[in-house]
Scaffold this motif. Sequence first.
Motif, PDB file in Angstrom:
ATOM      1  N   UNK A   1      11.387   4.775   4.286  1.00 59.46           N
ATOM      2  CA  UNK A   1      10.916   3.702   4.579  1.00 59.46           C
ATOM      3  C   UNK A   1      11.658   2.731   3.735  1.00 59.46           C
ATOM      4  N   UNK A   2      11.433   1.710   4.126  1.00 57.76           N
ATOM      5  CA  UNK A   2      12.532   0.348   3.317  1.00 57.76           C
ATOM      6  C   UNK A   2      13.043   0.971   2.228  1.00 57.76           C
ATOM      7  N   UNK A   3      14.455   0.322   1.784  1.00 58.92           N
ATOM      8  CA  UNK A   3      14.682   0.394   0.439  1.00 58.92           C
ATOM      9  C   UNK A   3      14.334  -1.106  -0.178  1.00 58.92           C
ATOM     10  N   UNK A   4      13.912  -2.080  -0.367  1.00 53.68           N
ATOM     11  CA  UNK A   4      12.748  -2.271  -1.198  1.00 53.68           C
ATOM     12  C   UNK A   4      11.787  -1.696  -1.928  1.00 53.68           C
ATOM     13  N   UNK A   5      10.779  -1.458  -0.843  1.00 50.19           N
ATOM     14  CA  UNK A   5      10.288  -0.431  -1.385  1.00 50.19           C
ATOM     15  C   UNK A   5      10.577   0.807  -2.648  1.00 50.19           C
ATOM     16  N   UNK A   6      11.711   2.013  -1.974  1.00 50.21           N
ATOM     17  CA  UNK A   6      12.452   2.448  -3.003  1.00 50.21           C
ATOM     18  C   UNK A   6      13.197   1.616  -3.993  1.00 50.21           C
ATOM     19  N   UNK A   7      13.677   0.890  -4.045  1.00 51.36           N
ATOM     20  CA  UNK A   7      13.865   0.172  -5.064  1.00 51.36           C
ATOM     21  C   UNK A   7      13.119  -0.379  -6.113  1.00 51.36           C
ATOM     22  N   UNK A   8      11.737  -0.792  -5.795  1.00 54.47           N
ATOM     23  CA  UNK A   8      10.513  -1.728  -6.299  1.00 54.47           C
ATOM     24  C   UNK A   8       9.689   0.227  -7.139  1.00 54.47           C
ATOM     25  N   UNK A   9      10.094   0.784  -6.696  1.00 50.39           N
ATOM     26  CA  UNK A   9       9.578   2.265  -7.408  1.00 50.39           C
ATOM     27  C   UNK A   9      10.196   2.690  -8.266  1.00 50.39           C
TER      28      UNK A   9
ATOM     29  N   UNK B   1       0.854  -1.009  -0.171  1.00 48.29           N
ATOM     30  CA  UNK B   1       0.187   0.074  -0.035  1.00 48.29           C
ATOM     31  C   UNK B   1       0.610   1.633  -0.111  1.00 48.29           C
ATOM     32  N   UNK B   2       2.022   1.781   0.483  1.00 45.92           N
ATOM     33  CA  UNK B   2       2.998   2.871   1.071  1.00 45.92           C
ATOM     34  C   UNK B   2       3.571   2.683  -0.642  1.00 45.92           C
ATOM     35  N   UNK B   3       4.236   2.140  -0.834  1.00 49.12           N
ATOM     36  CA  UNK B   3       4.327   1.707  -2.141  1.00 49.12           C
ATOM     37  C   UNK B   3       3.576   2.543  -3.385  1.00 49.12           C
ATOM     38  N   UNK B   4       2.352   1.855  -3.715  1.00 44.91           N
ATOM     39  CA  UNK B   4       1.313   2.919  -4.066  1.00 44.91           C
ATOM     40  C   UNK B   4       1.506   3.826  -4.302  1.00 44.91           C
ATOM     41  N   UNK B   5       1.309   3.913  -3.174  1.00 46.40           N
ATOM     42  CA  UNK B   5       0.446   5.571  -2.213  1.00 46.40           C
ATOM     43  C   UNK B   5       2.038   6.365  -3.147  1.00 46.40           C
ATOM     44  N   UNK B   6       2.792   5.960  -2.304  1.00 46.48           N
ATOM     45  CA  UNK B   6       4.731   6.613  -2.424  1.00 46.48           C
ATOM     46  C   UNK B   6       5.410   6.990  -4.519  1.00 46.48           C
ATOM     47  N   UNK B   7       3.831   6.002  -5.051  1.00 42.58           N
ATOM     48  CA  UNK B   7       4.556   5.739  -6.568  1.00 42.58           C
ATOM     49  C   UNK B   7       4.908   7.316  -7.848  1.00 42.58           C
ATOM     50  N   UNK B   8       3.582   8.047  -6.861  1.00 44.51           N
ATOM     51  CA  UNK B   8       3.579   8.915  -7.879  1.00 44.51           C
ATOM     52  C   UNK B   8       4.012  10.436  -7.646  1.00 44.51           C
ATOM     53  N   UNK B   9       5.152  10.367  -6.193  1.00 44.90           N
ATOM     54  CA  UNK B   9       5.803  11.607  -5.669  1.00 44.90           C
ATOM     55  C   UNK B   9       6.571  12.635  -7.152  1.00 44.90           C
TER      56      UNK B   9
ATOM     57  N   UNK C   1       5.563  16.308  -6.441  1.00 41.92           N
ATOM     58  CA  UNK C   1       6.490  16.915  -5.913  1.00 41.92           C
ATOM     59  C   UNK C   1       7.652  17.575  -7.020  1.00 41.92           C
ATOM     60  N   UNK C   2       7.545  17.105  -8.730  1.00 38.59           N
ATOM     61  CA  UNK C   2       8.336  18.024  -9.481  1.00 38.59           C
ATOM     62  C   UNK C   2       9.516  17.336  -9.635  1.00 38.59           C
ATOM     63  N   UNK C   3       9.969  16.002  -8.624  1.00 34.78           N
ATOM     64  CA  UNK C   3      10.465  15.727  -8.858  1.00 34.78           C
ATOM     65  C   UNK C   3      11.247  14.173  -9.047  1.00 34.78           C
ATOM     66  N   UNK C   4      13.103  13.660  -9.935  1.00 29.91           N
ATOM     67  CA  UNK C   4      12.843  12.940 -10.417  1.00 29.91           C
ATOM     68  C   UNK C   4      12.862  11.952  -8.986  1.00 29.91           C
ATOM     69  N   UNK C   5      12.136  10.875  -9.127  1.00 23.34           N
ATOM     70  CA  UNK C   5      11.301  10.414  -8.208  1.00 23.34           C
ATOM     71  C   UNK C   5      12.069  10.059  -7.008  1.00 23.34           C
ATOM     72  N   UNK C   6      14.269   9.448  -7.733  1.00 20.48           N
ATOM     73  CA  UNK C   6      14.943   9.187  -6.650  1.00 20.48           C
ATOM     74  C   UNK C   6      15.443  10.513  -5.633  1.00 20.48           C
ATOM     75  N   UNK C   7      15.289  11.237  -5.963  1.00 16.08           N
ATOM     76  CA  UNK C   7      15.054  12.397  -4.274  1.00 16.08           C
ATOM     77  C   UNK C   7      14.173  12.692  -3.894  1.00 16.08           C
ATOM     78  N   UNK C   8      12.609  12.415  -4.732  1.00 15.38           N
ATOM     79  CA  UNK C   8      11.802  12.687  -3.677  1.00 15.38           C
ATOM     80  C   UNK C   8      11.503  11.876  -2.707  1.00 15.38           C
ATOM     81  N   UNK C   9      11.929  10.324  -2.980  1.00 16.63           N
ATOM     82  CA  UNK C   9      11.918   9.287  -2.040  1.00 16.63           C
ATOM     83  C   UNK C   9      13.588  10.137  -1.841  1.00 16.63           C
ATOM     84  N   UNK C  10      14.547   9.892  -0.971  1.00 14.21           N
ATOM     85  CA  UNK C  10      15.565   9.945  -0.919  1.00 14.21           C
ATOM     86  C   UNK C  10      15.567  10.169   1.228  1.00 14.21           C
ATOM     87  N   UNK C  11      15.069  11.144   0.831  1.00 17.57           N
ATOM     88  CA  UNK C  11      15.010  11.508   2.279  1.00 17.57           C
ATOM     89  C   UNK C  11      13.490  10.839   2.979  1.00 17.57           C
TER      90      UNK C  11
END
Length: 395
Positions: free
Chosen positions: A342-350, A317-325, A329-339
């Motif tokens: 949350x689990x690195x596996x979730x970030x990697x999957x997104x 659920x968390x992965x889906x909710x943050x999949x459009x950050x 936020x009008x940022x690269x996804x890596x930058x939006x998730x960087x700080x």
Amino acid sequence: MSNSEFFIGRQPIMNRESKLYGYELLFRGGFDPNEAVFDSGQEATAAVIHNSMMGLGLESIVGQHQAFINFPESFFLSTETPCFSPDNIVVEVLEDVPPTEDVIEGIKVLKGQGYIIALDDFVFKKRLVPLIQLADIIKFDVQYVKPENIPALFTKVKQITNVKIIAERVETKEMFEVCKQAGADYFQGYFFAKPEVISGKQLNVGRHNLILLLEKISDDNLHIDQLIEIVERDVGLTHKLMKMAEQYRSLSMPEFSSLRDVMMLFGLKRVQSWATLVSMSILDDIVPEVFNLARTRAVFMRSLAQHEGHGAVDSYYLAGLFSMLDVILQQEMEDALKQLPINEEIKFGICKGENSYGQLLAIAKQFESASDHGINTDHVKLYMKALSEVNEVRF
């Protein structure tokens, strides 16, 4: 608009070796570093905490240094547990806060919880002795004090308690040397740096969800599952709670995989305080369809994970909710998730789409592209159910 611009001012506080000790964080409504227009001290403080801790993130603004934040009288009278950690935070008691019994008791409680207490723009008066005795730091505005009077001023308070002194509004090298010789421990003023304004983008919050949350936190029989149910509907609320949790999470703690992880770390009292603070610092917003799309992905991915026998379904659920950050936020996804903690596996999957989070996200995107190539009928049912659930609870 799906996000809005925020501003925060900061001015460095230096030690006796002219090295950085911390920053005072200041309310700002725009890029003018010297302009601060607000309706009340309470709202200004809420905005500073909101923008620094739930916007850019405190570490991005002050690093490992201290963050000095002004607090009005109401903060010391509140029975709510602060939603922010005492780590790196200096609670500044504004100069107009009276030393009443209730204020003194409130400060004692905060000190017991580990918060550093500073007295802002201090002018010595006998009735303020109870505050002096509780203070860890006292800030003196030296701009209009005659240089020859400064040593006696500093000595007077140090005779009452072993307190650190910040010389404020140090504008010249000569004043710096006078205050240093008089025993000041730290220094702030134009001689070192003028306030600077930092800006960023933050996610808006659906007004309906915020009202529901405020209704729930006033319920004496509140259960954490009820809070999770409301917060997880809203990308903005979830993002802000995660950003606040970043300040609490120690290096020894695992990264979060679900909202429940965060709620359990915070506890109900801090979540109640957090919700109150968010409500004070957010205006009504129009939330676009992109938020509903993110929520649909979240609901669908959790249902699909459960259907396929994956564990920790709330993490999907968390992965889906943050999949459009990135869009929000009008940022690269890596930058939006960087700080986000949350689990690195979730970030990697997104970001990469190569693990189970990425695979389930790809299935959700397949529905969004209106492609019927190879779509599983069970998946269709789950997606239609997710759409129905999201449409029932609009932002």
